[in-house]
Motif scaffolding. Structure first.
Motif, PDB file in Angstrom:
ATOM      1  N   SER A  32       0.831  -1.205   0.000  1.00  0.00           N
ATOM      2  CA  SER A  32       0.000   0.000   0.000  1.00  0.00           C
ATOM      3  C   SER A  32       0.865   1.255   0.000  1.00  0.00           C
ATOM      4  O   SER A  32       0.590   2.230  -0.710  1.00  0.00           O
ATOM      5  N   ILE A  33       1.925   1.251   0.806  1.00  0.00           N
ATOM      6  CA  ILE A  33       2.833   2.391   0.858  1.00  0.00           C
ATOM      7  C   ILE A  33       3.509   2.586  -0.497  1.00  0.00           C
ATOM      8  O   ILE A  33       3.623   3.717  -0.995  1.00  0.00           O
ATOM      9  N   LEU A  34       3.950   1.493  -1.108  1.00  0.00           N
ATOM     10  CA  LEU A  34       4.622   1.578  -2.395  1.00  0.00           C
ATOM     11  C   LEU A  34       3.682   2.101  -3.474  1.00  0.00           C
ATOM     12  O   LEU A  34       4.090   2.884  -4.345  1.00  0.00           O
ATOM     13  N   LEU A  35       2.422   1.670  -3.447  1.00  0.00           N
ATOM     14  CA  LEU A  35       1.455   2.154  -4.430  1.00  0.00           C
ATOM     15  C   LEU A  35       1.247   3.662  -4.295  1.00  0.00           C
ATOM     16  O   LEU A  35       1.225   4.392  -5.296  1.00  0.00           O
ATOM     17  N   ARG A  37       3.309   5.810  -3.142  1.00  0.00           N
ATOM     18  CA  ARG A  37       4.527   6.486  -3.591  1.00  0.00           C
ATOM     19  C   ARG A  37       4.649   6.454  -5.123  1.00  0.00           C
ATOM     20  O   ARG A  37       5.134   7.403  -5.744  1.00  0.00           O
ATOM     21  N   PHE A  38       4.229   5.368  -5.731  1.00  0.00           N
ATOM     22  CA  PHE A  38       4.337   5.200  -7.180  1.00  0.00           C
ATOM     23  C   PHE A  38       3.345   6.086  -7.921  1.00  0.00           C
ATOM     24  O   PHE A  38       3.639   6.604  -9.003  1.00  0.00           O
ATOM     25  N   VAL A  59      -5.252   8.471   1.969  1.00  0.00           N
ATOM     26  CA  VAL A  59      -4.758   9.486   2.889  1.00  0.00           C
ATOM     27  C   VAL A  59      -3.340   9.923   2.498  1.00  0.00           C
ATOM     28  O   VAL A  59      -3.004  11.112   2.518  1.00  0.00           O
ATOM     29  N   MET A  60      -2.493   8.967   2.119  1.00  0.00           N
ATOM     30  CA  MET A  60      -1.137   9.301   1.686  1.00  0.00           C
ATOM     31  C   MET A  60      -1.156  10.159   0.427  1.00  0.00           C
ATOM     32  O   MET A  60      -0.432  11.159   0.329  1.00  0.00           O
ATOM     33  N   LEU A 240       9.501   4.771   2.690  1.00  0.00           N
ATOM     34  CA  LEU A 240       8.691   4.431   3.866  1.00  0.00           C
ATOM     35  C   LEU A 240       8.711   5.522   4.933  1.00  0.00           C
ATOM     36  O   LEU A 240       7.807   5.567   5.786  1.00  0.00           O
ATOM     37  N   THR A 241       9.698   6.400   4.888  1.00  0.00           N
ATOM     38  CA  THR A 241       9.839   7.374   5.976  1.00  0.00           C
ATOM     39  C   THR A 241       9.694   8.825   5.540  1.00  0.00           C
ATOM     40  O   THR A 241       9.353   9.672   6.355  1.00  0.00           O
TER      41      THR A 241
END
Length: 244
Positions: A32-35, A37-38, A59-60, A240-241
């Motif tokens: 989910s984090i990678l998506l 960011r991508f 939210v990201m 991630l950070t």
């Protein structure tokens, strides 16, 4: 903020965002984090997330890209309620949650009106592998819910002409993913494979397609998550950070 015993509040992006999610059952993972960011929606875009879970991707995206609106659609009422909770918690008021099944017409949404669509479909093919005893996990992994073809159909339905669709999926089904997209006039334009470590086969693929786009695509350099057991690569750690 009230967190009940069935929930946890977890921070991401070095504490910049806090995400409430179920203590048991479905919980978001690194994909989910990678998506998030991508994905690269333009500022002021209209963004749609399909199968949003607790809303971490929405939210990201709202926090990182400042789109005009993010609509997060989730089948399970408990998770859909958490999307609204997380949007309010992080001040991402552009995020709106809808509890609906993406396999049908989504209430309140007009086809071909979104500039960017994101999704993290279940990785397993229908009725393959051991089913989870937990209902939330079972639906999230495709046991009782929408499958890859349903996600692609919904993405094609709601993306405007020239709009983009970004998906994270299991690398072992990349050919199927591309075939499903092309069948719906979603032309792959940008692709990146994700590997646990150098020298190992890819485990995930990040793919961005354009509706009614041309046939040329960019294959980006591979993303390696770990440099050694338990140690993130510099790039993965930054993804991630980093909070911007």
């Amino acid at each position: 903020m009230t967190i009940n015993q069935a929930q946890t509040a977890d921070t991401i992006l070095s504490g910049a965002l806090t995400v409430v999610q179920p203590a048991g059952g479905y919980r978001f993972a690194i994909d989910s984090i990678l998506l998030a960011r991508f994905a690269c929606p333009r500022q002021r875009a209209r963004v749609l997330e399909l199968g949003a879970g607790c809303g971490v991707v929405s939210v990201m995206i709202a926090a990182l890209h400042h789109p005009n609106q993010v609509v997060a659609v989730e089948l399970q009422p408990r998770l859909a309620a958490m999307i609204a909770q997380n949007a309010a918690l992080n001040g991402t008021l552009a995020v709106r949650a809808i509890c609906a099944d993406i396999r049908g017409i989504i209430p309140g949404l007009t086809p071909a009106t979104f500039d960017y669509v994101v999704a993290n479909p279940p990785y397993r093919a229908a009725r393959r592998g051991r089913e989870s005893a937990d209902a939330q996990r079972r639906v999230a992994r495709g046991g009782d819910g929408a499958m890859l073809s349903d996600f692609i159909a919904a993405a094609a339905r709601y993306t405007n002409d020239g709009g983009k669709v970004a998906i994270v999926f299991t690398a072992s089904r990349t050919v199927e993913l591309i075939a499903e997209m092309k069948q719906r006039s979603l032309e792959p334009k940008r692709m990146r494979f994700v590997h646990s470590r150098p020298g190992e086969a890819a485990t995930m693929v990040l793919l961005e397609a354009r509706k009614s786009g041309g046939i040329e695509a960019i294959v980006e350099p591979p993303l390696f998550i770990y440099s050694s057991p338990g140690v993130y690569t510099d790039e993965a750690r930054a993804m991630l950070t980093r909070s911007e």
